[in-house]
Write a protein that holds these residues in place. Sequence first.
Motif, PDB file in Angstrom:
ATOM      1  N   GLU A 123      10.365   7.569 -23.733  1.00 53.15           N
ATOM      2  CA  GLU A 123      10.944   8.187 -22.541  1.00 53.15           C
ATOM      3  C   GLU A 123      12.080   7.362 -21.966  1.00 53.15           C
ATOM      4  O   GLU A 123      13.006   7.906 -21.356  1.00 53.15           O
ATOM      5  CB  GLU A 123       9.863   8.390 -21.482  1.00 53.15           C
ATOM      6  CG  GLU A 123      10.335   9.147 -20.248  1.00 53.15           C
ATOM      7  CD  GLU A 123       9.210   9.423 -19.268  1.00 53.15           C
ATOM      8  OE1 GLU A 123       9.499   9.986 -18.193  1.00 53.15           O
ATOM      9  OE2 GLU A 123       8.059   9.063 -19.566  1.00 53.15           O
ATOM     10  N   GLY A 153      12.213  12.375 -19.381  1.00 51.31           N
ATOM     11  CA  GLY A 153      11.411  13.488 -18.893  1.00 51.31           C
ATOM     12  C   GLY A 153      12.226  14.465 -18.063  1.00 51.31           C
ATOM     13  O   GLY A 153      12.339  15.648 -18.391  1.00 51.31           O
ATOM     14  N   ASP A 154      12.820  13.993 -16.983  1.00 49.01           N
ATOM     15  CA  ASP A 154      13.594  14.851 -16.083  1.00 49.01           C
ATOM     16  C   ASP A 154      15.071  14.475 -16.156  1.00 49.01           C
ATOM     17  O   ASP A 154      15.407  13.297 -16.240  1.00 49.01           O
ATOM     18  CB  ASP A 154      13.100  14.703 -14.638  1.00 49.01           C
ATOM     19  CG  ASP A 154      11.642  15.113 -14.490  1.00 49.01           C
ATOM     20  OD1 ASP A 154      11.266  16.131 -15.097  1.00 49.01           O
ATOM     21  OD2 ASP A 154      10.898  14.399 -13.790  1.00 49.01           O
ATOM     22  N   ASP A 185      23.354  12.740 -19.392  1.00 45.14           N
ATOM     23  CA  ASP A 185      22.255  11.772 -19.433  1.00 45.14           C
ATOM     24  C   ASP A 185      22.712  10.448 -20.050  1.00 45.14           C
ATOM     25  O   ASP A 185      21.896   9.676 -20.557  1.00 45.14           O
ATOM     26  CB  ASP A 185      21.051  12.334 -20.204  1.00 45.14           C
ATOM     27  CG  ASP A 185      21.439  12.810 -21.599  1.00 45.14           C
ATOM     28  OD1 ASP A 185      22.594  12.586 -22.002  1.00 45.14           O
ATOM     29  OD2 ASP A 185      20.588  13.399 -22.274  1.00 45.14           O
ATOM     30  N   GLY A 211      15.817   8.717 -16.798  1.00 46.04           N
ATOM     31  CA  GLY A 211      16.661   9.843 -17.166  1.00 46.04           C
ATOM     32  C   GLY A 211      17.830   9.510 -18.058  1.00 46.04           C
ATOM     33  O   GLY A 211      18.576  10.402 -18.469  1.00 46.04           O
TER      34      GLY A 211
END
Length: 223
Positions: A123, A153-154, A185, A211
Amino acid sequence: MTEVVGVRDDQRIQRDVLAELAWDPRLRPNEIGVTVDQGVVTLTGFVDGAARAWAATRSAQRVRGVRAVADTIEVRLPGTPGRTDAEVAIAASRALEWDSSVPAERLDVTVANGWLMLRGVVEFGWQRRAVEGEVRRLAGVRGITNLIEVRPGDPPVAERLRRDVQRALARTIGADRVTVEVDGDALVLAGVVRSWWERDQVERVAWCAPGVRVVHDQLLVGG
């Protein structure tokens, strides 16, 4: 390629790199050759593990005036008893299982002739770096190919992410000469730092941001 602002004499840089290599207790005297051309250091020679090749590269990067390091050091593992690929794979898997900061169950390690291939998904970018650091120092490792993907994840909120990373840099190294831009990102780092150590710290901070999937390092290293 990261460049250096300001130029030092190549012979002086060569002497300093050799001295730094001799200063590192992980390395043996006279096993690594050093040439310098316009601040670009080329390392040659033979060592018995990837960890020591990495230590040589890091030693060269610590020297003021080094623009870049070309690592052509060959890793030659000891003959016998040595470790088989199966033993190296088991050791790497167990090392990752014991590291609570990485999702070992989402990672895959294969070994061929002492060369590790890392695959899987994490992640955070810092986890990808942590996995490589964990297995690099294992006996029997000749080198590493890191194909681990970073899948946050987000999605990050661009302005908040930029501001948070800039504040984190100010807290740690006072990097007022470093600018941070957000492109989706990905983080884009630009500006000037005083050393390779500072450059590493800036990258570490950037990879810790939630992120972030990619970090583009456009930093210059000041002499």
